[in-house]
Scaffold this active site. Structure first.
Site, short mmCIF file in Angstrom:
data_model
loop_
_atom_site.label_atom_id
_atom_site.label_comp_id
_atom_site.label_asym_id
_atom_site.label_seq_id
_atom_site.Cartn_x
_atom_site.Cartn_y
_atom_site.Cartn_z
CE1 TYR A 1 52.07 39.64 75.92
CE2 TYR A 1 52.60 41.98 75.97
CZ TYR A 1 52.71 40.74 75.37
OH TYR A 1 53.45 40.59 74.23
CB VAL B 1 54.53 26.09 76.48
CG1 VAL B 1 54.99 25.32 75.26
CG2 VAL B 1 53.96 27.45 76.11
#
Length: 252
Positions: free
Chosen positions: A151, A61
């Site tokens: 992140y 993805v």
């Protein structure tokens, strides 16, 4: 729970293991029709064996062409989408000074842009029925500093996107929310590896950092996700709900 999710068509990215697989299991228990996305066919096949009646979609993805293909395959199989769970994610790199810009870009593609793109695709389908729920799995480290910087940045962007898109999509009958897990223990996760490598250090981390006194588990995250997808959460729009045993230091 009986949340009225029977026959809902649910697509979950990063669904072959960990939190994503737990979310898939929870939706299946509610009677939903579930598709999971993962990069590795072996992990997808294993998840299908464990979960039973689940549809699998292989792809990365972080790549736009894979996102388009996977989404169209899901719509072809199920004719509509009622719930999208953007769960795919990961971290890489070190400190800002020591992390290459390419790693920041990769983190944004995987954690953030995948969610934005799939949300846009889902919105276009959901608004045809004036109904739908999009749930983004972020992190408490998207709300405050912590974790790897790539992140942290990407999850912060995801939370901001959740709120801005929620205000837009609710006019089409679609609710957008996010769930921010804290430290969750599962067999394929980093916390399990760290616990096995240095149990004394990790047990001290739990004592010092998690007021609840333990790691969370995937079921506790999944229960919040299925609630948000249901009509029981009909007036929850643009929220970011912590699932962390009190770990977050934010007061909002």
């Amino acid at each position: 729970m009986n949340l009225g999710l029977e026959n809902n068509k649910v697509l979950i990215t990063g669904g072959s293991k960990g939190i994503g697989k737990g979310i898939a299991k929870a939706f299946l228990e509610e009677g939903a029709e579930v598709g999971i996305v993962g990069r590795g066919i072996e992990a997808l096949d294993q998840a299908k064996r464990e979960l039973g009646n689940v549809f699998i979609y292989q792809g990365d993805v972080s790549k736009e062409e894979d996102r388009r293909r996977i989404f169209q395959e899901f719509i072809s199989d199920h004719k509509r989408i009622d719930v999208l769970v953007n769960n795919a994610g990961g971290s890489q790199g070190s400190t800002t000074a020591e992390t290459e810009i390419a790693e920041f870009e990769q983190a944004m593609q995987l954690n953030h842009f995948s969610a934005v793109h799939l949300s846009k695709l889902a919105h276009a389908e959901m608004k045809k029925n004036y109904s739908g729920s999009i749930i983004n799995i972020s992190s408490i480290f998207g709300r405050e500093s912590g974790g790897k910087v790539t992140y942290n940045n990407a999850k912060a962007a995801m939370i901001s996107f959740t709120k801005s898109f929620a205000n837009e999509a609710i006019k089409d009958g679609i609710r957008v929310n996010s769930v921010a897990p804290g430290s969750i223990l599962h067999p394929t996760g980093n916390w399990q590896k760290r616990l096995e490598e240095n149990p004394d250090k990790i047990n001290k981390f739990i004592k010092d950092e998690i007021p609840g006194g333990r790691f969370g588990n995937v079921e506790e995250v999944a229960n919040v996700v299925v609630f948000l997808a249901s009509d029981k959460a009909s007036w929850v729009v643009g929220a970011s709900l912590n699932v962390d045993g009190g770990q977050s230091r934010m007061n909002m």
